[in-house]
Each structure stands twice: as C-alpha cells, then as structure tokens.
Motif scaffolding. Structure first.
Motif, PDB file in Angstrom:
ATOM      1  N   ASN A 224       0.833  -1.198   0.000  1.00 31.40           N
ATOM      2  CA  ASN A 224       0.000   0.000   0.000  1.00 31.40           C
ATOM      3  C   ASN A 224       0.872   1.255   0.000  1.00 31.40           C
ATOM      4  N   ARG A 225       0.440   2.242  -0.756  1.00 31.92           N
ATOM      5  CA  ARG A 225       1.083   3.543  -0.743  1.00 31.92           C
ATOM      6  C   ARG A 225       0.026   4.601  -0.467  1.00 31.92           C
ATOM      7  N   VAL A 226       0.460   5.789  -0.088  1.00 30.70           N
ATOM      8  CA  VAL A 226      -0.460   6.883   0.233  1.00 30.70           C
ATOM      9  C   VAL A 226      -0.082   8.107  -0.598  1.00 30.70           C
ATOM     10  N   MET A 227      -1.045   8.580  -1.377  1.00 28.45           N
ATOM     11  CA  MET A 227      -0.851   9.801  -2.144  1.00 28.45           C
ATOM     12  C   MET A 227      -1.648  10.916  -1.480  1.00 28.45           C
ATOM     13  N   THR A 228      -1.001  12.030  -1.219  1.00 26.58           N
ATOM     14  CA  THR A 228      -1.663  13.195  -0.627  1.00 26.58           C
ATOM     15  C   THR A 228      -1.871  14.245  -1.702  1.00 26.58           C
ATOM     16  N   VAL A 229      -3.132  14.598  -1.934  1.00 29.05           N
ATOM     17  CA  VAL A 229      -3.480  15.615  -2.929  1.00 29.05           C
ATOM     18  C   VAL A 229      -4.339  16.674  -2.251  1.00 29.05           C
ATOM     19  N   VAL A 230      -4.340  17.873  -2.793  1.00 28.59           N
ATOM     20  CA  VAL A 230      -5.097  18.992  -2.218  1.00 28.59           C
ATOM     21  C   VAL A 230      -5.929  19.653  -3.303  1.00 28.59           C
ATOM     22  N   TYR A 231      -7.200  19.864  -2.978  1.00 30.33           N
ATOM     23  CA  TYR A 231      -8.094  20.589  -3.879  1.00 30.33           C
ATOM     24  C   TYR A 231      -8.253  22.010  -3.351  1.00 30.33           C
ATOM     25  N   SER A 232      -7.880  23.008  -4.154  1.00 33.14           N
ATOM     26  CA  SER A 232      -7.972  24.404  -3.720  1.00 33.14           C
ATOM     27  C   SER A 232      -8.155  25.298  -4.938  1.00 33.14           C
ATOM     28  N   GLY A 233      -9.125  26.204  -4.839  1.00 31.23           N
ATOM     29  CA  GLY A 233      -9.369  27.135  -5.928  1.00 31.23           C
ATOM     30  C   GLY A 233      -9.749  26.459  -7.229  1.00 31.23           C
ATOM     31  N   GLY A 234     -10.394  25.285  -7.128  1.00 29.21           N
ATOM     32  CA  GLY A 234     -10.811  24.572  -8.325  1.00 29.21           C
ATOM     33  C   GLY A 234      -9.717  23.767  -8.987  1.00 29.21           C
ATOM     34  N   GLU A 235      -8.552  23.689  -8.345  1.00 24.04           N
ATOM     35  CA  GLU A 235      -7.419  22.961  -8.915  1.00 24.04           C
ATOM     36  C   GLU A 235      -6.895  21.904  -7.948  1.00 24.04           C
ATOM     37  N   TRP A 236      -6.327  20.833  -8.528  1.00 29.47           N
ATOM     38  CA  TRP A 236      -5.713  19.765  -7.742  1.00 29.47           C
ATOM     39  C   TRP A 236      -4.189  19.927  -7.774  1.00 29.47           C
ATOM     40  N   THR A 237      -3.556  19.693  -6.619  1.00 26.43           N
ATOM     41  CA  THR A 237      -2.108  19.680  -6.555  1.00 26.43           C
ATOM     42  C   THR A 237      -1.641  18.426  -5.833  1.00 26.43           C
ATOM     43  N   LEU A 238      -0.492  17.915  -6.227  1.00 24.44           N
ATOM     44  CA  LEU A 238       0.084  16.725  -5.609  1.00 24.44           C
ATOM     45  C   LEU A 238       1.076  17.157  -4.541  1.00 24.44           C
ATOM     46  N   GLU A 239       0.853  16.693  -3.312  1.00 27.34           N
ATOM     47  CA  GLU A 239       1.767  17.034  -2.223  1.00 27.34           C
ATOM     48  C   GLU A 239       2.826  15.957  -2.018  1.00 27.34           C
ATOM     49  N   SER A 240       2.395  14.709  -2.019  1.00 30.49           N
ATOM     50  CA  SER A 240       3.351  13.620  -1.795  1.00 30.49           C
ATOM     51  C   SER A 240       2.770  12.318  -2.288  1.00 30.49           C
ATOM     52  N   ASP A 241       3.671  11.342  -2.525  1.00 31.73           N
ATOM     53  CA  ASP A 241       3.269  10.001  -2.923  1.00 31.73           C
ATOM     54  C   ASP A 241       4.247   9.036  -2.263  1.00 31.73           C
ATOM     55  N   GLU A 242       3.830   8.490  -1.130  1.00 32.63           N
ATOM     56  CA  GLU A 242       4.770   7.732  -0.300  1.00 32.63           C
ATOM     57  C   GLU A 242       4.338   6.270  -0.168  1.00 32.63           C
TER      58      GLU A 242
END
Length: 242
Positions: A224-242
């Motif tokens: 298993n891995r964990v991807m952290t993404v953030v939704y802000s201002g109508g856009e997605w950004t990738l924070e980490s993929d561990e």
C-alpha cells in the motif's frame, strides 16, 4: 484663576427630592440568531406561543414554570403534538416561550425552537457533539480536515473504464486490480486518482481540502502507498506520494 491655582468648590449639602411619577410598561423582546446570515432578528409575537398558567396546570406542575426537575423538553414535544399543533406538516416550526425557575437566578423567561421532523417535534440542538482531527506539523498541532480514502475494487474498475486507451497502465490494472510501478508514472496516477476523487466528492466545500488516498501498488511485491493531494481554488495539486 491662574495656570498655577484655580478655586475649588466643596459640596456641603445635597437634597434628594421625590421626582415625578410616570406610568411605565414592561415588555420582553425576543430575538433569534440565524447561523446562515450570522445576524439576530426579532421574533414576531404571532410566530411564538407564550405559555400561560393554565398550560402549566395541565401538565400537573406545582408552580407555573419549568425548572431543572420539571424540564421543558419533557413536556413540550407532547404538548405541541397533542394540543398546540396536532396537524403539523413536515418541516413546520414553532417557537415556545416559557418561564423557567432557577435556584440561583430566580424566574427567567426562556424560549425553544422546535421543528416537526419525521413525525415528531424536535428541539433545536444548541450543543452538537462532533469529532475533529488534528495533524502535527512543524509549528505544532493544527486543525486537520484531511479526508482519508482507501481505494478498492470499485475505484480500480472506474479507472479502467474511464482511462483505457488513455494510459497504458489501465490494461494492467484491469488484469491485476492495482497500480503497477512498471506501467504508471506518478503524474498519471495523480491524474486518475484526483479524477476519481471528483466523482466520489462532487461538492467539496472546504478550501483547501486535502485528501490522503491509500492505494495498492505492485513493484516486485504488492504494498500500500499513500498519495496526498489537495483541492484548492478549483485545482488539484500533488503534495506527496509515499
């Protein structure tokens, strides 16, 4: 007088005489707070029911008021259903004003807001139990509204159905039901995972709204891995993929 000296006056005698007697009226004004508009508005007396002594007598109370031993919520729902509003419809509301006796402050005027829900009168919940998450960051413990998601069969099936022909890894996922590090780039995983989140959470209210997505990946062995993404201002950004 000069800049250095000014005369002082001493009051030796004061006479307090009886003033003019005038008629006064005493009344209560009631206001209700609206969470949506964050403002107070006056309650129209016609929209509220004011309890009277006969009402308290009908409850079999010793005194014409409620108290800690005779709580209003033990009497008012039944009173509304059987006496005051027996033909209420779903989402009807009713304000009830009553006297409440407290041993520390005497008799007070209080009010409750009831809504007819699911066939019964329900009192407005001024206190709501809720849980809240905190996350530890460099500055210490901070409020954390992160939504945690674990991908399963339905999620992988959705990715296969919507990205076959778009990304080569989709055919491998159709066979093995997970991501393969040999077939998916990080950018491709970010695209399909954020796209799936838009389907799972079509109405995202928090801004920013972080997600931690746990997914299965094969890279010589399955883990298993964990991807952290953030939704802000109508856009997605990738924070980490561990």
């Amino acid at each position: 007088s000069t800049a250095d000296y000014a005369p002082n006056w001493r009051v030796i005698d004061i006479a307090v005489l009886q003033g003019e007697e005038v008629e006064t009226d005493t009344y209560n004004a009631f206001y209700m707070y609206n969470e949506g508009s964050t403002s107070w508005s006056a309650i129209d007396a016609e929209d509220a029911y004011f309890m009277s002594e006969p009402d308290y007598d009908a409850f079999g109370l010793r005194f014409p008021n409620f108290s800690s031993s005779d709580r209003a919520e033990n009497f008012l729902p039944d009173f509304l259903s059987k006496t005051l509003r027996p033909f209420a419809q779903e989402d009807d509301t009713q304000i009830v004003i009553y006297d409440y006796f407290s041993s520390s402050s005497g008799t007070q005027v209080r009010g409750d807001f009831y809504t007819f829900t699911g066939g019964e009168w329900v009192e407005y919940a001024s206190t709501i139990e809720a849980s809240f998450n905190f996350g530890f960051k460099e500055e210490g413990w901070v409020a954390d509204n992160t939504i945690k998601v674990s991908f399963g069969t339905a999620d992988y099936t959705w990715i296969v159905d919507n990205f076959t022909g778009v990304y080569n890894g989709a055919s491998n996922m159709a066979q093995f039901g997970n991501f393969s590090c040999f077939n998916w780039t990080e950018a491709e995983k970010f695209d399909v995972i954020s796209s799936r989140l838009e389907v799972l959470y079509p109405s995202i209210e928090e801004d920013p709204q972080p997600f931690k997505v746990t997914y299965s990946e094969f890279c010589g062995a399955t883990a298993n891995r964990v991807m952290t993404v953030v939704y802000s201002g109508g856009e997605w950004t990738l924070e980490s993929d561990e």
